[in-house]
Scaffold this active site. Sequence first.
Site, PDB file in Angstrom:
ATOM      1  CG  HIS A  63     -53.376 -34.115 -48.839  1.00 11.55           C
ATOM      2  ND1 HIS A  63     -53.689 -35.298 -48.825  1.00 11.55           N
ATOM      3  CD2 HIS A  63     -51.995 -33.839 -49.663  1.00 11.55           C
ATOM      4  CE1 HIS A  63     -52.783 -36.027 -49.350  1.00 11.55           C
ATOM      5  NE2 HIS A  63     -51.649 -35.146 -49.964  1.00 11.55           N
ATOM      6  CD  GLU A  66     -56.702 -35.289 -47.471  1.00 14.17           C
ATOM      7  OE1 GLU A  66     -56.135 -35.738 -46.386  1.00 14.17           O
ATOM      8  OE2 GLU A  66     -56.607 -35.568 -48.792  1.00 14.17           O
ATOM      9  CG  HIS A 160     -54.396 -38.118 -45.078  1.00 13.80           C
ATOM     10  ND1 HIS A 160     -53.830 -37.235 -45.976  1.00 13.80           N
ATOM     11  CD2 HIS A 160     -53.490 -38.792 -44.266  1.00 13.80           C
ATOM     12  CE1 HIS A 160     -52.526 -37.257 -45.605  1.00 13.80           C
ATOM     13  NE2 HIS A 160     -52.307 -38.063 -44.714  1.00 13.80           N
ATOM     14  CD  GLU A 224     -57.374 -41.380 -46.965  1.00 11.43           C
ATOM     15  OE1 GLU A 224     -57.939 -40.376 -47.141  1.00 11.43           O
ATOM     16  OE2 GLU A 224     -56.116 -41.294 -47.566  1.00 11.43           O
TER      17      GLU A 224
END
Length: 344
Positions: A63, A66, A160, A224
């Site tokens: 993405h 990010e 991410h 994350e």
Amino acid sequence: MLQALLDSKDFLALTLANPQTLGDEFSFTLGEHTRVNVWDTGVIVFEPAQPQGKDVILSCGVHGNETAPIELCNTLIKQLLQQKIIAKQRTLFLIGNPLAINNGTRIIDENMNRLFSGEHSNPPGLVNPERLRAKKLETYVDRFFKAAAAGRQRIHYDLHTAMRASKHEKFAIYPYRPGRAYSAEQIMFLAASGVDTVLFHHEPTTTFSYFSSEQYGADAFTIELGKVYPMGQNDMTRFIAAQEMFTRLITDKPLQLESFSTDKVNLYQVCRVINKHFDDFEFTFATDVENFRAFPKGFVLAREGGQEIKVEQEVESIVFPNAKVPIGNRTVICLIPSVAPDVR
């Protein structure tokens, strides 16, 4: 291209200046210890002359907005190219979506992290940049893992950052792996990296980490590392532990991990995924609710098509709520606290 990289040692800059292709592959050596192969824009491999027993993939930028993992990976690549650190494990870095990074957006046309395990070629087919890139990334993972002898440990950390605040700032999703125990060593490696929360998924998905786990038996995670911020605005001191552990991993320094204990990590089991079926889908809670917010049994989480969607367990926590996805896509993941499943 080769000279530009040798001069700058900045692989991210080279990638973003050439977001679609670098032309032909090229390679070079660092001292007498490492062969560097550049397979494509955003795709660089470090091959030690005498590799140890692990094959490591660090991917970022699937993405485009990010940015912290992108900056973190570029720092590691720079240090390797500058020979400040020397790879002892075969290591592949993947910068996933250069077009979206340049655009400063999460996607160009479609969420790339729903396009792996061949989903990129399912109808409507290879019709946008994310689908084309996902297919290429799969081929690079395949090439990297298959180029080494069998029996080596395969690792893939897909890095991410989340779109919203979180009760647990850093957390990892452990892909569904039926018939395979979960790795206590990997969970404690994540904890040492500052990632103290793990979600055990309950079904196959089309994410990048599930692809590597299912197809190649890799110890793979979607990780994350915090919240989304624009490039250059990340507080990189928040990633010191992760950078240190990734460095130890690829340079084969002692990891010095604690023994596994459920007292040292937060464990959750995915109990269900709620998909969108109607255009009028809406959540009942505020749009800025943090990840891991807990709701009691019977609470109305969402409404669509004249129906209410309620909490089914005694308590369910939520992550990644997003009502604005296309019909058929996931709107939220629901979690329950987990006593450790088959962790060894």
